[in-house]
Design a protein around this motif. Sequence first.
Motif, PDB file in Angstrom:
ATOM      1  N   THR A  50       0.847  -1.204   0.000  1.00  0.00           N
ATOM      2  CA  THR A  50       0.000   0.000   0.000  1.00  0.00           C
ATOM      3  C   THR A  50       0.878   1.249   0.000  1.00  0.00           C
ATOM      4  OG1 THR A  50      -0.051   0.247   2.410  1.00  0.00           O
ATOM      5  CG2 THR A  50      -1.743  -1.190   1.424  1.00  0.00           C
ATOM      6  N   THR A  51       0.271   2.365  -0.384  1.00  0.00           N
ATOM      7  CA  THR A  51       1.027   3.615  -0.427  1.00  0.00           C
ATOM      8  C   THR A  51       1.510   4.061   0.954  1.00  0.00           C
ATOM      9  OG1 THR A  51       0.012   4.280  -2.482  1.00  0.00           O
ATOM     10  CG2 THR A  51       0.889   6.048  -1.118  1.00  0.00           C
ATOM     11  N   PRO A  52       0.695   3.966   2.011  1.00  0.00           N
ATOM     12  CA  PRO A  52       1.243   4.342   3.322  1.00  0.00           C
ATOM     13  C   PRO A  52       2.486   3.522   3.689  1.00  0.00           C
ATOM     14  CG  PRO A  52      -1.144   4.202   3.435  1.00  0.00           C
ATOM     15  CD  PRO A  52      -0.755   3.710   2.074  1.00  0.00           C
ATOM     16  N   GLN A  53       2.477   2.237   3.358  1.00  0.00           N
ATOM     17  CA  GLN A  53       3.678   1.423   3.634  1.00  0.00           C
ATOM     18  C   GLN A  53       4.873   1.908   2.794  1.00  0.00           C
ATOM     19  OE1 GLN A  53       2.295  -2.511   2.660  1.00  0.00           O
ATOM     20  NE2 GLN A  53       1.256  -2.795   4.622  1.00  0.00           N
ATOM     21  N   ALA A  54       4.601   2.257   1.534  1.00  0.00           N
ATOM     22  CA  ALA A  54       5.683   2.724   0.660  1.00  0.00           C
ATOM     23  C   ALA A  54       6.257   4.045   1.171  1.00  0.00           C
ATOM     24  CB  ALA A  54       5.166   2.880  -0.773  1.00  0.00           C
ATOM     25  N   LEU A  55       5.396   4.932   1.654  1.00  0.00           N
ATOM     26  CA  LEU A  55       5.869   6.231   2.153  1.00  0.00           C
ATOM     27  C   LEU A  55       6.701   6.043   3.423  1.00  0.00           C
ATOM     28  CD1 LEU A  55       2.683   8.421   1.520  1.00  0.00           C
ATOM     29  CD2 LEU A  55       4.817   8.379   0.197  1.00  0.00           C
ATOM     30  N   ALA A  56       6.269   5.116   4.278  1.00  0.00           N
ATOM     31  CA  ALA A  56       7.040   4.848   5.502  1.00  0.00           C
ATOM     32  C   ALA A  56       8.400   4.240   5.141  1.00  0.00           C
ATOM     33  CB  ALA A  56       6.251   3.911   6.417  1.00  0.00           C
ATOM     34  N   TYR A  57       8.415   3.350   4.154  1.00  0.00           N
ATOM     35  CA  TYR A  57       9.687   2.738   3.715  1.00  0.00           C
ATOM     36  C   TYR A  57      10.590   3.816   3.102  1.00  0.00           C
ATOM     37  CZ  TYR A  57      12.721  -0.741   1.328  1.00  0.00           C
ATOM     38  OH  TYR A  57      13.780  -1.501   0.861  1.00  0.00           O
ATOM     39  N   LYS A  58      10.005   4.699   2.324  1.00  0.00           N
ATOM     40  CA  LYS A  58      10.802   5.788   1.731  1.00  0.00           C
ATOM     41  C   LYS A  58      11.461   6.618   2.838  1.00  0.00           C
ATOM     42  CE  LYS A  58      10.564   9.830  -1.258  1.00  0.00           C
ATOM     43  NZ  LYS A  58       9.811  10.601  -2.251  1.00  0.00           N
ATOM     44  N   ALA A  59      10.712   6.914   3.884  1.00  0.00           N
ATOM     45  CA  ALA A  59      11.274   7.704   4.992  1.00  0.00           C
ATOM     46  C   ALA A  59      12.434   6.944   5.645  1.00  0.00           C
ATOM     47  CB  ALA A  59      10.181   8.022   6.013  1.00  0.00           C
ATOM     48  N   ARG A  60      12.310   5.624   5.773  1.00  0.00           N
ATOM     49  CA  ARG A  60      13.404   4.850   6.374  1.00  0.00           C
ATOM     50  C   ARG A  60      14.640   4.863   5.469  1.00  0.00           C
ATOM     51  NH1 ARG A  60       9.051   1.373   7.258  1.00  0.00           N
ATOM     52  NH2 ARG A  60       9.786  -0.362   5.969  1.00  0.00           N
ATOM     53  N   ILE A  61      14.408   4.833   4.166  1.00  0.00           N
ATOM     54  CA  ILE A  61      15.553   4.878   3.225  1.00  0.00           C
ATOM     55  C   ILE A  61      16.263   6.221   3.351  1.00  0.00           C
ATOM     56  CG2 ILE A  61      16.199   4.890   0.781  1.00  0.00           C
ATOM     57  CD1 ILE A  61      13.740   2.989   0.323  1.00  0.00           C
ATOM     58  N   LEU A  62      15.482   7.301   3.348  1.00  0.00           N
ATOM     59  CA  LEU A  62      16.096   8.635   3.427  1.00  0.00           C
ATOM     60  C   LEU A  62      16.841   8.788   4.754  1.00  0.00           C
ATOM     61  CD1 LEU A  62      13.259  10.795   1.819  1.00  0.00           C
ATOM     62  CD2 LEU A  62      15.454  10.137   0.789  1.00  0.00           C
ATOM     63  N   ALA A  63      16.279   8.228   5.824  1.00  0.00           N
ATOM     64  CA  ALA A  63      16.913   8.338   7.139  1.00  0.00           C
ATOM     65  C   ALA A  63      18.218   7.536   7.203  1.00  0.00           C
ATOM     66  CB  ALA A  63      15.955   7.860   8.226  1.00  0.00           C
ATOM     67  N   ALA A  64      18.345   6.530   6.342  1.00  0.00           N
ATOM     68  CA  ALA A  64      19.542   5.673   6.362  1.00  0.00           C
ATOM     69  C   ALA A  64      20.688   6.250   5.531  1.00  0.00           C
ATOM     70  CB  ALA A  64      19.188   4.275   5.841  1.00  0.00           C
ATOM     71  N   LEU A  65      20.423   7.360   4.823  1.00  0.00           N
ATOM     72  CA  LEU A  65      21.457   7.955   3.974  1.00  0.00           C
ATOM     73  C   LEU A  65      22.403   8.821   4.801  1.00  0.00           C
ATOM     74  CD1 LEU A  65      19.273   9.108   0.962  1.00  0.00           C
ATOM     75  CD2 LEU A  65      21.130   7.424   0.876  1.00  0.00           C
ATOM     76  N   PRO A  66      23.662   8.878   4.402  1.00  0.00           N
ATOM     77  CA  PRO A  66      24.560   9.840   5.036  1.00  0.00           C
ATOM     78  C   PRO A  66      24.007  11.259   4.852  1.00  0.00           C
ATOM     79  CG  PRO A  66      25.767   8.363   3.555  1.00  0.00           C
ATOM     80  CD  PRO A  66      24.306   8.093   3.346  1.00  0.00           C
ATOM     81  N   ALA A  67      24.342  12.161   5.784  1.00  0.00           N
ATOM     82  CA  ALA A  67      23.830  13.539   5.718  1.00  0.00           C
ATOM     83  C   ALA A  67      24.184  14.177   4.376  1.00  0.00           C
ATOM     84  CB  ALA A  67      24.426  14.347   6.861  1.00  0.00           C
ATOM     85  N   ALA A  68      23.315  15.068   3.929  1.00  0.00           N
ATOM     86  CA  ALA A  68      23.545  15.859   2.710  1.00  0.00           C
ATOM     87  C   ALA A  68      23.704  15.006   1.452  1.00  0.00           C
ATOM     88  CB  ALA A  68      24.743  16.783   2.886  1.00  0.00           C
ATOM     89  N   THR A  69      23.036  13.880   1.411  1.00  0.00           N
ATOM     90  CA  THR A  69      23.062  13.066   0.185  1.00  0.00           C
ATOM     91  C   THR A  69      21.812  13.377  -0.618  1.00  0.00           C
ATOM     92  OG1 THR A  69      24.017  11.309   1.522  1.00  0.00           O
ATOM     93  CG2 THR A  69      23.312  10.718  -0.695  1.00  0.00           C
ATOM     94  N   ALA A  70      21.996  13.737  -1.873  1.00  0.00           N
ATOM     95  CA  ALA A  70      20.840  13.976  -2.736  1.00  0.00           C
ATOM     96  C   ALA A  70      20.542  12.686  -3.473  1.00  0.00           C
ATOM     97  CB  ALA A  70      21.149  15.104  -3.710  1.00  0.00           C
ATOM     98  N   PHE A  71      19.561  11.966  -3.018  1.00  0.00           N
ATOM     99  CA  PHE A  71      19.185  10.703  -3.670  1.00  0.00           C
ATOM    100  C   PHE A  71      17.698  10.541  -3.473  1.00  0.00           C
ATOM    101  CE2 PHE A  71      18.212   6.132  -3.034  1.00  0.00           C
ATOM    102  CZ  PHE A  71      18.463   5.698  -4.320  1.00  0.00           C
ATOM    103  N   GLU A  72      16.998  10.227  -4.563  1.00  0.00           N
ATOM    104  CA  GLU A  72      15.550  10.098  -4.455  1.00  0.00           C
ATOM    105  C   GLU A  72      15.107   8.660  -4.687  1.00  0.00           C
ATOM    106  OE1 GLU A  72      11.355  11.954  -6.075  1.00  0.00           O
ATOM    107  OE2 GLU A  72      13.175  12.372  -7.213  1.00  0.00           O
TER     108      GLU A  72
END
Length: 351
Positions: A50-72
């Motif tokens: 579902t989309t809510p699950q995808a949005l939560a997963y996206k947030a976890r991916i962004l949180a796992a990136l080193p600071a100041a990384t531009a990756f979508e």
Amino acid sequence: MSTTELTIVRPDDWHLHLRDGPQLASVVRFTAQRFGRAIIMPNLNPPITTTPQALAYKARILAALPAATAFEPLMTLYLTDNTTPEIIADAVASEAVYGVKLYPAGATTNSDSGVTNLALCAPALETMAELGLPLLVHGEVVDDAVDIFDREQVFVETVLAPLLQRYPDLRVVLEHITTRQAVEFVRAAGDNVAATITPQHLMFNRNALLAGGLRPHNYCLPVLKAERHRQAVVEAATDDHPRFFLGTDSAPHAVSAKENACGCAGIFSAHAGIELYAEAFAAVGRLSRLEAFASLRGADFYKLARNTETITLEREDWRVPDALDFGAELLVPFRAGETMHWRLRRETGSG
Ligand code: DOR
Ligand code: ZN
């Protein structure tokens, strides 16, 4: 004069497995160093449906990136027998979900919740065709009677061709193609049908899996094929056809799950996610085609703006590590211990 340096528009990875938790944190940086965006596969356990699950997963991916990384991360949903038109409409409205992945149930890693009968998905597929949301396809049949080396070809003939007859406007990406038949199908299809190609299917035929010993780190699905198929895939990637583009299918597994009496399918290639393609293109004298394959055609197919930054690759030898951290365990990267001839230039300072 041979090329020693190549600057291209920053590439995108149109097929990527990142896993979750500490494993995600170990691997995502490799992709973010190289690629601007990636289509993130939803085959977690349990899957992203579902989309809510995808949005939560996206947030976890962004949180796992080193600071100041531009990756979508470009998120996807996992198609099941129960995916409704409402789920599809929500996905499109979110503007964060870019595709829906079809795993035939039992075809590969974490596909148990996949589709048992495509007819059950008719309402979802109709809505996807109507709203233009791409179907991302693991193109293998799961029939025990079909030889594993024939499963892609049989899927193309018996599942994909009828699917497109039924939904001629459905946008389809046939993922990680491995056969001449898949190449020919995509070439003959309309503008709504594209394919991704992995580094391992450009570089290796099935001898790399089976000759001189069983090599579990070269095992993925679809499995490596015969040399004539590899050549057809190389030709598709490196000519100027607009609908073949880069998708690493980088799929990390712990070393214990690969070096096992029943080893998992999946090759981790994100540590050299663009360098591997540079080698494959250089091997056939087509480096000049790399940018279109890696950085332009995928964005065009997904109707997204092309990246504006660039990356530079240098012809310089480096040795692929024997192992990399993977959460609490280790993984063995593709071509571990071997020498690569193209290297990503690291950004120094601001520019
Ligand atoms: O080799 C594969 N590994 N093929 C897939 O389709 C899934 C992937 C994974 O998730 O490990
Ligand atoms: Zn995959």
